[in-house]
Design a protein around this motif. Sequence first.
Motif, PDB file in Angstrom:
ATOM      1  N   HIS A  70       0.831  -1.201   0.000  1.00  0.00           N
ATOM      2  CA  HIS A  70       0.000   0.000   0.000  1.00  0.00           C
ATOM      3  C   HIS A  70       0.868   1.254   0.000  1.00  0.00           C
ATOM      4  O   HIS A  70       0.595   2.219  -0.725  1.00  0.00           O
ATOM      5  N   LEU A  71       1.911   1.250   0.835  1.00  0.00           N
ATOM      6  CA  LEU A  71       2.789   2.415   0.918  1.00  0.00           C
ATOM      7  C   LEU A  71       3.515   2.648  -0.403  1.00  0.00           C
ATOM      8  O   LEU A  71       3.638   3.794  -0.862  1.00  0.00           O
ATOM      9  N   ALA A  72       3.969   1.582  -1.038  1.00  0.00           N
ATOM     10  CA  ALA A  72       4.680   1.722  -2.317  1.00  0.00           C
ATOM     11  C   ALA A  72       3.758   2.253  -3.409  1.00  0.00           C
ATOM     12  O   ALA A  72       4.198   2.997  -4.305  1.00  0.00           O
ATOM     13  N   ALA A  73       2.477   1.891  -3.333  1.00  0.00           N
ATOM     14  CA  ALA A  73       1.519   2.310  -4.361  1.00  0.00           C
ATOM     15  C   ALA A  73       0.932   3.694  -4.097  1.00  0.00           C
ATOM     16  O   ALA A  73       0.250   4.250  -4.965  1.00  0.00           O
ATOM     17  N   LEU A  74       1.193   4.245  -2.921  1.00  0.00           N
ATOM     18  CA  LEU A  74       0.543   5.503  -2.545  1.00  0.00           C
ATOM     19  C   LEU A  74       0.840   6.651  -3.510  1.00  0.00           C
ATOM     20  O   LEU A  74      -0.085   7.377  -3.897  1.00  0.00           O
ATOM     21  N   PRO A  75       2.098   6.904  -3.908  1.00  0.00           N
ATOM     22  CA  PRO A  75       2.327   8.043  -4.816  1.00  0.00           C
ATOM     23  C   PRO A  75       1.490   7.977  -6.089  1.00  0.00           C
ATOM     24  O   PRO A  75       0.900   8.982  -6.502  1.00  0.00           O
TER      25      PRO A  75
END
Length: 256
Positions: A70-75
């Motif tokens: 989720h964090l990696a996909a946030l941007p």
Amino acid sequence: MGILDGKRILVAGVTMDSSIGFATARVAQEQGATVLISNFGRALNITKRIAKRLPVEPAVLELDVTDEAHLAALPDAVREHVDGLDGVVHSIAYGNPATLLGGNFMEGPWPDVAQALQVSAYSLKALAQACKPLMGPGGSIVGLTFDATVAWPAYDWMGVAKAGLESCSRYLARDLGPDGIRCNLVAAGPLKTLAAKAIPGFEDLESAWKDRAPLGWDESDHTPTAKAVVALLSDFFPATSGEIVHVDGGFHAMGM
């Protein structure tokens, strides 16, 4: 004209319309910001419903701050709606009330403590790191704490987690400062939120505030706290970082 005109703000961790995150999203919109909000799992559908109660219905992102994917996909998820971020609000905390709160400090099991520390403290760093590619000079990260300089009745391991959050914010201020990004916290007095309802003995804190806060304290009014967060997101604090702003009716400054 509002103090956030043209700003793009992510408020992470909005569940109910009784939350500080929801109040912050509302005040930010009133001050001119384009706001995105987030949640995850079963709570995501609740967030999507209550988003309609804001002045402008915001985009709702799925974000579990303990999930690396989720964090990696946030941007990329943010860029579907805005081309960057000027501010991020960390309105996230969790501790198992059955094992970590209400007088269970000595019995708190490590797996539950570890979860509380990850969700309530480490996640500030994780969220800041995920959002950093979207932010530039003048950016602002603001988190929410409950004064961790003393031991409170019933708060137990969440107090330890908040102490970790406060320390984490100072280190983020150090490491993000060279990029022109500020990191600060707002320490609110006790407010009636979903999280507060889970704390055994929370009513005792509320009564203490009413007796000792020189400005008085309304535990049902989230707006003063939201306004402080919005002020820190704005350009009115360009040289303030690593700070904890108390919004507690003056309680923290009083002795016996």
